[in-house]
Design an enzyme around this catalytic site. Structure first.
Site, PDB file in Angstrom:
ATOM      1  N   THR A 291     -20.929 -14.011  -9.140  1.00 52.98           N
ATOM      2  CA  THR A 291     -21.802 -13.007  -8.573  1.00 52.98           C
ATOM      3  C   THR A 291     -20.874 -12.177  -7.586  1.00 52.98           C
ATOM      4  O   THR A 291     -20.498 -12.878  -6.489  1.00 52.98           O
ATOM      5  CB  THR A 291     -23.054 -13.798  -7.947  1.00 52.98           C
ATOM      6  OG1 THR A 291     -23.843 -14.377  -8.902  1.00 52.98           O
ATOM      7  CG2 THR A 291     -24.081 -12.569  -7.101  1.00 52.98           C
TER       8      THR A 291
ATOM      9  N   LYS B  26     -27.592  -8.627 -11.340  1.00 53.58           N
ATOM     10  CA  LYS B  26     -27.375  -9.903 -10.849  1.00 53.58           C
ATOM     11  C   LYS B  26     -27.909 -10.015  -9.484  1.00 53.58           C
ATOM     12  O   LYS B  26     -28.488 -10.756  -8.979  1.00 53.58           O
ATOM     13  CB  LYS B  26     -26.253 -10.672 -11.269  1.00 53.58           C
ATOM     14  CG  LYS B  26     -25.913 -11.898 -10.696  1.00 53.58           C
ATOM     15  CD  LYS B  26     -26.710 -12.985 -11.337  1.00 53.58           C
ATOM     16  CE  LYS B  26     -26.754 -14.244 -10.547  1.00 53.58           C
ATOM     17  NZ  LYS B  26     -25.400 -15.057 -10.995  1.00 53.58           N
TER      18      LYS B  26
END
Length: 304
Positions: free
Chosen positions: A99, A175
């Protein structure tokens, strides 16, 4: 003779090791790297090849899957002295799963593509259990060529692959939205179960009732069993959400977009990490709240 694909997995933590095992079950040659010797031993036990550096894992690999914690680690794995970009064949593909911010994904993609490789912005969701089962969700973006090259590994590791666009950065944007919700839901779940304890309720019974009621969430159902068991071994660490909600907050500040609920959740994770629980499971937010309020959750009496 059919060429047997080689998949390199760099980062054999709770997610990466499960992904490597899924690739092994699919019949690929799997080479892996991690700084943890126990993770390398586990990969070898399952039939993979342990290596001593990222570049060795990726040397000659058709697909390299990078499953590290953050952008700094991703950059080192890609472009550092032992980085994978210098050891991969032109036309092979890198799937970046950490991420990171959309801007960082775009930058890494540009540098990878300049080296003659393909880059798939492929952050993942689903946790360690789904990683082990090959049922992760990939929120991916990249060129059609990148998707095509990565497809065999994606099919082995994923239950769902969302193709979200042809530009790196889009997957990371999706995300980040997911992490906003995930972090807020974890914080809310921990607050709720600790509040229930303050009301002198049987929190196991609270869990049973809430999971059948409108207040339930995936995170409540997934994380609160850790609290009930008093088991804070990390499936996903507190520090992950300090990082991820920090990214969300940074983007909001740059865009002048208010994120008040995110900010409150971020501070809970920051306080939990500051209290020495950064490497523990993210459900440790409940322990923090219990300590502040003088409550005792399962397992807390055993702590020193």
């Amino acid at each position: 003779m059919v060429h047997q694909l080689t998949v390199a997995v760099v980062g054999l933590g709770s997610m990466g090791l499960g992904m490597a095992r899924s690739a092994l079950r699919a019949g690929f040659t799997v080479r892996g790297f991690d700084i943890n010797p126990n993770a390398l031993h586990a990969l070898e036990t399952d039939g993979g090849v342990a290596t001593t550096a990222p570049r060795d894992a990726a040397n000659g690999a058709d697909i390299a899957v990078v499953v590290v914690v953050n952008a700094a680690q991703t950059e080192t794995v890609l472009f550092g002295d032992d980085g994978i970009v210098s050891s991969m064949r032109p036309g092979s593909v890198i799937v970046s799963c950490a991420t990171i911010s959309p801007a960082e994904a775009k930058e890494f993609a540009s540098r990878v593509e300049e080296a003659g490789l393909l880059y798939l912005d492929g952050p993942i969701s689903g946790g360690s259990k789904k990683a082990a089962l090959g049922e992760l969700t990939f929120m991916a973006s990249g060129s059609p060529h990148a998707f095509s090259a990565a497809r065999p590994a994606l099919d082995a590791m994923a239950g769902t692959v969302y193709e979200l666009g042809d530009k790196p950065g889009i997957g990371s944007s999706f995300k980040i939205v997911n992490q906003l919700l995930a972090g807020v839901h974890i914080a809310a779940a921990c607050e709720a179960i600790t509040f229930a304890k303050s009301l002198d309720l049987d929190i196991s019974r609270v869990f049973d009732v809430i999971t059948k009621s409108a207040g339930n969430s995936w995170m409540f159902e997934n994380r609160i069993p850790h609290v009930l068991a008093g088991d804070y071994a990390p499936h996903s660490a507190v520090s992950i959400f300090t990082k991820d909600l920090g990214i969300v907050s940074d983007i909001g500040r740059k865009q002048k977009f208010p994120l008040p609920i995110t900010a409150a959740a971020l501070q809970l994770f920051v306080m939990t990490e500051a209290a020495g629980m950064g490497r523990d499971d993210d459900s440790s937010v409940a322990r923090l709240l219990a300590k502040i309020t003088g409550l005792e959750l399962p397992g807390m009496s055993e702590e020193i």
